[in-house]
Design a protein around this motif. Sequence first.
Motif, PDB file in Angstrom:
ATOM      1  N   MET A  91       0.448  11.736 -19.805  1.00  0.00           N
ATOM      2  CA  MET A  91      -0.574  11.761 -18.772  1.00  0.00           C
ATOM      3  C   MET A  91      -0.343  10.609 -17.828  1.00  0.00           C
ATOM      4  N   ALA A  92      -0.327  10.891 -16.520  1.00  0.00           N
ATOM      5  CA  ALA A  92      -0.097   9.866 -15.512  1.00  0.00           C
ATOM      6  C   ALA A  92      -1.324   9.733 -14.627  1.00  0.00           C
ATOM      7  N   SER A  93      -1.588   8.495 -14.198  1.00  0.00           N
ATOM      8  CA  SER A  93      -2.718   8.252 -13.304  1.00  0.00           C
ATOM      9  C   SER A  93      -2.305   7.263 -12.228  1.00  0.00           C
ATOM     10  N   LEU A  94      -3.089   7.261 -11.130  1.00  0.00           N
ATOM     11  CA  LEU A  94      -2.777   6.389 -10.003  1.00  0.00           C
ATOM     12  C   LEU A  94      -4.048   5.717  -9.503  1.00  0.00           C
ATOM     13  N   ASP A  95      -3.990   4.401  -9.375  1.00  0.00           N
ATOM     14  CA  ASP A  95      -5.054   3.597  -8.770  1.00  0.00           C
ATOM     15  C   ASP A  95      -4.433   2.870  -7.595  1.00  0.00           C
ATOM     16  N   THR A  96      -4.638   3.410  -6.389  1.00  0.00           N
ATOM     17  CA  THR A  96      -3.973   2.825  -5.220  1.00  0.00           C
ATOM     18  C   THR A  96      -4.584   1.487  -4.825  1.00  0.00           C
ATOM     19  N   LYS A  97      -5.852   1.290  -5.179  1.00  0.00           N
ATOM     20  CA  LYS A  97      -6.484   0.005  -4.822  1.00  0.00           C
ATOM     21  C   LYS A  97      -5.907  -1.127  -5.666  1.00  0.00           C
ATOM     22  N   ALA A  98      -5.648  -0.839  -6.929  1.00  0.00           N
ATOM     23  CA  ALA A  98      -5.034  -1.829  -7.808  1.00  0.00           C
ATOM     24  C   ALA A  98      -3.521  -1.812  -7.710  1.00  0.00           C
ATOM     25  N   ARG A  99      -2.971  -0.840  -6.969  1.00  0.00           N
ATOM     26  CA  ARG A  99      -1.511  -0.671  -6.844  1.00  0.00           C
ATOM     27  C   ARG A  99      -0.883  -0.541  -8.227  1.00  0.00           C
ATOM     28  N   LEU A 100      -1.460   0.373  -8.999  1.00  0.00           N
ATOM     29  CA  LEU A 100      -1.063   0.519 -10.395  1.00  0.00           C
ATOM     30  C   LEU A 100      -1.040   1.991 -10.784  1.00  0.00           C
ATOM     31  N   SER A 101       0.026   2.372 -11.477  1.00  0.00           N
ATOM     32  CA  SER A 101       0.068   3.679 -12.107  1.00  0.00           C
ATOM     33  C   SER A 101       0.355   3.490 -13.586  1.00  0.00           C
ATOM     34  N   THR A 102      -0.188   4.373 -14.390  1.00  0.00           N
ATOM     35  CA  THR A 102       0.073   4.318 -15.823  1.00  0.00           C
ATOM     36  C   THR A 102       0.623   5.661 -16.295  1.00  0.00           C
ATOM     37  N   LEU A 103       1.482   5.595 -17.289  1.00  0.00           N
ATOM     38  CA  LEU A 103       1.991   6.774 -17.957  1.00  0.00           C
ATOM     39  C   LEU A 103       1.623   6.629 -19.424  1.00  0.00           C
ATOM     40  N   HIS A 104       0.686   7.457 -19.859  1.00  0.00           N
ATOM     41  CA  HIS A 104       0.174   7.347 -21.226  1.00  0.00           C
ATOM     42  C   HIS A 104       0.826   8.386 -22.110  1.00  0.00           C
ATOM     43  N   ILE A 105       1.258   7.918 -23.258  1.00  0.00           N
ATOM     44  CA  ILE A 105       1.917   8.787 -24.234  1.00  0.00           C
ATOM     45  C   ILE A 105       0.981   8.962 -25.425  1.00  0.00           C
ATOM     46  N   THR A 139       0.818  -1.209   0.000  1.00  0.00           N
ATOM     47  CA  THR A 139       0.000   0.000   0.000  1.00  0.00           C
ATOM     48  C   THR A 139       0.850   1.257   0.000  1.00  0.00           C
ATOM     49  N   SER A 140       0.539   2.173  -0.880  1.00  0.00           N
ATOM     50  CA  SER A 140       1.181   3.481  -0.894  1.00  0.00           C
ATOM     51  C   SER A 140       0.256   4.461  -1.587  1.00  0.00           C
ATOM     52  N   ASP A 141       0.179   5.658  -1.053  1.00  0.00           N
ATOM     53  CA  ASP A 141      -0.667   6.695  -1.650  1.00  0.00           C
ATOM     54  C   ASP A 141       0.107   7.653  -2.536  1.00  0.00           C
ATOM     55  N   ARG A 142       1.409   7.430  -2.649  1.00  0.00           N
ATOM     56  CA  ARG A 142       2.228   8.401  -3.368  1.00  0.00           C
ATOM     57  C   ARG A 142       3.083   7.697  -4.408  1.00  0.00           C
ATOM     58  N   LEU A 143       3.059   8.246  -5.609  1.00  0.00           N
ATOM     59  CA  LEU A 143       3.840   7.663  -6.683  1.00  0.00           C
ATOM     60  C   LEU A 143       4.415   8.791  -7.525  1.00  0.00           C
ATOM     61  N   TYR A 144       5.643   8.576  -7.970  1.00  0.00           N
ATOM     62  CA  TYR A 144       6.389   9.606  -8.672  1.00  0.00           C
ATOM     63  C   TYR A 144       6.855   9.054 -10.024  1.00  0.00           C
ATOM     64  N   TRP A 145       6.830   9.910 -11.021  1.00  0.00           N
ATOM     65  CA  TRP A 145       7.386   9.569 -12.342  1.00  0.00           C
ATOM     66  C   TRP A 145       8.543  10.507 -12.644  1.00  0.00           C
ATOM     67  N   TYR A 146       9.638   9.893 -13.144  1.00  0.00           N
ATOM     68  CA  TYR A 146      10.818  10.650 -13.519  1.00  0.00           C
ATOM     69  C   TYR A 146      11.227  10.270 -14.932  1.00  0.00           C
ATOM     70  N   ARG A 147      11.927  11.198 -15.562  1.00  0.00           N
ATOM     71  CA  ARG A 147      12.498  10.972 -16.896  1.00  0.00           C
ATOM     72  C   ARG A 147      14.010  11.089 -16.789  1.00  0.00           C
ATOM     73  N   GLN A 148      14.706  10.191 -17.500  1.00  0.00           N
ATOM     74  CA  GLN A 148      16.163  10.266 -17.553  1.00  0.00           C
ATOM     75  C   GLN A 148      16.629  10.140 -18.998  1.00  0.00           C
ATOM     76  N   ASP A 149      17.329  11.146 -19.496  1.00  0.00           N
ATOM     77  CA  ASP A 149      17.961  11.077 -20.804  1.00  0.00           C
ATOM     78  C   ASP A 149      19.306  10.369 -20.646  1.00  0.00           C
ATOM     79  N   PRO A 150      19.809   9.728 -21.703  1.00  0.00           N
ATOM     80  CA  PRO A 150      21.052   8.955 -21.596  1.00  0.00           C
ATOM     81  C   PRO A 150      22.202   9.762 -21.018  1.00  0.00           C
ATOM     82  N   GLY A 151      22.828   9.223 -19.992  1.00  0.00           N
ATOM     83  CA  GLY A 151      23.979   9.874 -19.369  1.00  0.00           C
ATOM     84  C   GLY A 151      23.649  11.095 -18.544  1.00  0.00           C
ATOM     85  N   LYS A 152      22.366  11.327 -18.319  1.00  0.00           N
ATOM     86  CA  LYS A 152      21.947  12.537 -17.595  1.00  0.00           C
ATOM     87  C   LYS A 152      21.305  12.191 -16.255  1.00  0.00           C
TER      88      LYS A 152
END
Lengths: 113, 112
Positions: free
Chosen positions: B62-76, B28-41
């Motif tokens: 677009m990012a979403s969080l479903d804590t009950k399913a313990r799932l986050s999605t990042l849609h492009i 269980t967690s209520d907080r989720l973070y998305w990060y981007r990393q470019d090569p070598g950066k």
Amino acid sequence: NAGVTQTPKFRILKIGQSMTLQCAQDMNHNYMYWYRQDPGMGLKLIYYSVGAGITDKGEVPNGYNVSRSTTEDFPLRLELAAPSQTSVYFCASSYEGLNQPQHFGDGTRLSIL
Amino acid sequence: ELKVEQNPLFLSMQEGKNYTIYCNYSTTSDRLYWYRQDPGKSLESLFVLLSNGAVKQEGRLMASLDTKARLSTLHITAAVHDLSATYFCAVDGSGNTGKLIFGQGTTLQVKP
């Protein structure tokens, strides 16, 4: 603002040598973190600090030590370098632990031969 | 022990196409973070999701969080070459100190 500054950017060490990776932030953040990133992997937390004088272990603390004597600085010490410690080390900081993103430095690329 | 798993780990897609990156976590967690990393950066913060049902959008991401399913999605949406990077999700493993547990990362390659 400089943000999170890490020095050095690159370093090659011999097995058994010691060194300190420096990290400084000028954002008055209370929380600071050290991570390592092995090739093709995510980051793993080594140590963290919630304020000056307070530090605690993360997932992979063995072989490392830290101190936090000021809000700004959070150095990471390797006492007896081993090849398994070859990695990219990132320092990060945040104003608080939870609701704010962590701000990362540019990393230190460390090779131990 | 908290585990964070992303899939796919590698994604090659054409410009203009849509796709979703999935991030599953084991406790269980209520907080989720998305990060981007470019090569070598370094890592750049994209989104901080703080509650169940949270949705955040920035440009084509677009990012979403479903804590009950313990799932986050990042849609492009309508991918462009500039989105080529490695994307990490991270979950607060401690409840209070920001001790983040990172996924393995998804490397996105957008081809013209």
